[in-house]
Design a protein around this motif. Structure first.
Motif, mmCIF file in Angstrom:
data_model
loop_
_atom_site.group_PDB
_atom_site.id
_atom_site.type_symbol
_atom_site.label_atom_id
_atom_site.label_comp_id
_atom_site.label_asym_id
_atom_site.label_seq_id
_atom_site.Cartn_x
_atom_site.Cartn_y
_atom_site.Cartn_z
ATOM 1 N N GLY A 6 0.817 -1.205 0.000
ATOM 2 C CA GLY A 6 0.000 0.000 0.000
ATOM 3 C C GLY A 6 0.850 1.255 0.000
ATOM 4 O O GLY A 6 0.556 2.231 -0.697
ATOM 5 N N THR A 7 1.947 1.230 0.764
ATOM 6 C CA THR A 7 2.864 2.373 0.812
ATOM 7 C C THR A 7 3.600 2.537 -0.509
ATOM 8 O O THR A 7 3.724 3.652 -1.037
ATOM 9 C CB THR A 7 3.870 2.189 1.965
ATOM 10 O OG1 THR A 7 3.153 1.992 3.194
ATOM 11 C CG2 THR A 7 4.771 3.405 2.100
ATOM 12 N N LEU A 8 4.094 1.447 -1.067
ATOM 13 C CA LEU A 8 4.796 1.508 -2.354
ATOM 14 C C LEU A 8 3.857 1.954 -3.471
ATOM 15 O O LEU A 8 4.254 2.706 -4.371
ATOM 16 C CB LEU A 8 5.398 0.141 -2.687
ATOM 17 C CG LEU A 8 6.533 -0.340 -1.791
ATOM 18 C CD1 LEU A 8 6.941 -1.765 -2.169
ATOM 19 C CD2 LEU A 8 7.743 0.593 -1.888
ATOM 20 N N GLY A 9 2.613 1.491 -3.413
ATOM 21 C CA GLY A 9 1.647 1.883 -4.430
ATOM 22 C C GLY A 9 1.382 3.371 -4.428
ATOM 23 O O GLY A 9 1.180 3.985 -5.479
ATOM 24 N N GLN A 10 1.377 3.973 -3.231
ATOM 25 C CA GLN A 10 1.184 5.412 -3.139
ATOM 26 C C GLN A 10 2.336 6.164 -3.800
ATOM 27 O O GLN A 10 2.148 7.212 -4.399
ATOM 28 C CB GLN A 10 1.091 5.803 -1.656
ATOM 29 C CG GLN A 10 0.411 7.123 -1.412
ATOM 30 C CD GLN A 10 -1.073 7.050 -1.719
ATOM 31 O OE1 GLN A 10 -1.759 6.146 -1.271
ATOM 32 N NE2 GLN A 10 -1.560 7.996 -2.497
ATOM 33 N N ARG A 11 3.518 5.589 -3.723
ATOM 34 C CA ARG A 11 4.705 6.257 -4.255
ATOM 35 C C ARG A 11 4.912 5.994 -5.746
ATOM 36 O O ARG A 11 5.254 6.898 -6.503
ATOM 37 C CB ARG A 11 5.937 5.792 -3.470
ATOM 38 C CG ARG A 11 7.225 6.518 -3.839
ATOM 39 C CD ARG A 11 8.367 6.075 -2.959
ATOM 40 N NE ARG A 11 9.594 6.810 -3.247
ATOM 41 C CZ ARG A 11 9.907 7.983 -2.720
ATOM 42 N NH1 ARG A 11 9.081 8.561 -1.862
ATOM 43 N NH2 ARG A 11 11.041 8.575 -3.024
ATOM 44 N N TYR A 12 4.696 4.748 -6.177
ATOM 45 C CA TYR A 12 5.025 4.374 -7.547
ATOM 46 C C TYR A 12 3.806 4.171 -8.447
ATOM 47 O O TYR A 12 3.964 4.021 -9.661
ATOM 48 C CB TYR A 12 5.876 3.097 -7.557
ATOM 49 C CG TYR A 12 7.202 3.279 -6.846
ATOM 50 C CD1 TYR A 12 8.207 4.048 -7.413
ATOM 51 C CD2 TYR A 12 7.431 2.692 -5.608
ATOM 52 C CE1 TYR A 12 9.421 4.219 -6.760
ATOM 53 C CE2 TYR A 12 8.636 2.860 -4.945
ATOM 54 C CZ TYR A 12 9.632 3.631 -5.525
ATOM 55 O OH TYR A 12 10.829 3.813 -4.872
#
Length: 367
Positions: A6-12
């Motif tokens: 979820g955190t990576l999806g927000q960034r990438y």
């Protein structure tokens, strides 16, 4: 995986990360079909689970970017049928492949299905309308400028560019989101109890064969898809974009159904099937709202995938509990199914009461 992805999806963004997740699930499924080593299977299944954990949070983030808050419940209710009807289709496909070819085919055939899907996602998915040359669609972005913005940005009324650390801090300090997440833990414990144990319940208590029990159990996700669609529409149309009232009312209905199971006579599998269908209807509405529409509503506009990851993380913990925890309870009760149903009725009631405490939560700054 839920929180990390979820955190990576927000960034990438969903496009790149979902493509990688689909490829990861495909490759591990294929390798799983080629090995007979339990330890290797365990490692591959762990990696596969991590890859699959990216799916829902990235989907929720993308749906949020492409729709207004007025349509959010209905759209996510419709899209959530992917894991409800999809569950049924996957069971049927796996059963057919195991019977006709062998158990390994139940893993390598789905892995081949995922490959063209990954290509389509990479080629055509866009994280937000702006990436496709359109104007922004979301109508609840106004408060982003007031949370963590510099004075100049806030004065200009434009959403601040927040660091991942700042978005995580805003997410983890969100009281309403934590209420949702704990409520989702309780609700998901009940949902996975039905998913994990309904076949054994039908076989043990009603004397059905395993095959017959499995065919009856598919009514849970099938009727559940109707519950999800109905709940999304009701939250948009009847409750003014408030998701908690719909969740609370459906969870109270679930409490009644769970208690009702204790009144079903042994061997009366017809009434048991009706009760399973009702349980599915009352389960999948709150499931979709609590892990999708409501999570977007109460989170920071730039943190939908992180917030969904947090909620889903607690939901996954509930899924684990529904296996070992319910198994332990059933053993302690010496196989008495009534104890199980009373216990999950209590969990559903706790979840309903938590939803009552956030009854008036709705999208921030929505037009």
């Amino acid at each position: 995986g839920q929180i990390v992805n979820g955190t990576l999806g927000q960034r990438y963004g969903a496009r790149r990360l979902m493509t990688l997740a689909l490829l990861g699930a495909s490759i591990t499924n294929l390798l799983f079909s080629l090995t007979s080593s339990f330890s290797i299977m365990l490692v591959l299944w762990g990696i596969n689970g991590y890859a699959q954990s990216a799916g829902w949070s990235l989907l929720v983030q993308t749906i949020a970017n492409w729709n207004t808050s007025a349509r959010r419940g209905t759209v996510i209710g419709l899209i959530s049928t992917c894991y409800q009807v999809g569950n049924v289709l996957s069971w049927l496909l796996a059963g057919m492949l195991c019977d006709s070819i062998g158990w390994r085919a139940a893993f390598w055939v789905p892995s081949l299905i995922l490959l063209p899907v990954a290509v389509v996602v990479f080629a055509y998915l866009r994280n937000a309308p702006e990436e496709a040359g359109f104007a922004p669609v979301r109508d609840d972005l106004g408060h982003a400028a007031l949370e963590g913005a510099s004075g100049t940005d806030a004065a200009a009324g434009s959403p601040a560019v927040l660091s991942t650390r700042r978005i995580l801090r805003l997410t983890l300090s969100n009281r309403v989101l934590w209420v949702l997440a704990v409520g989702f833990f309780c609700m998901n414990s009940v949902r996975y109890t039905f998913m994990n144990w309904s076949v054994q319940y039908m076989a043990d208590f009603h004397g059905r064969t395993i095959k017959g029990s499995a065919l009856i159990a598919v009514v849970i996700p099938l009727i559940g898809s109707l519950g999800a669609i109905s709940a999304g529409w009701a939250s948009d149309t009847l409750f003014g974009k408030r998701r908690a009232p719909v969740c609370a009312l459906m969870l109270i209905g679930l409490v009644v159904v769970c208690v009702g199971f204790t009144w079903v006579p042994r061997g009366d599998w017809g009434w048991a099937a009706v009760a399973l269908g009702l349980a599915g209807f009352f389960l999948y509405g709150p499931d979709m709202l609590m892990s999708g529409a409501a999570t977007i509503d109460v989170s920071h506009p730039k943190a939908a995938s992180i917030a969904t990851g947090l909620t889903m993380c607690l939901g996954a913990t509930g899924a684990i509990f529904s296996g070992a925890g319910i198994g332990w309870l059933k053993d302690r009760a010496q196989g008495d199914w009534a104890s199980v149903f009373y216990f999950i009725a209590a969990l559903a009631l706790v979840s309903a009461l938590l939803m009552v405490t956030i009854w008036n939560a709705r999208p921030k700054e929505a037009k």
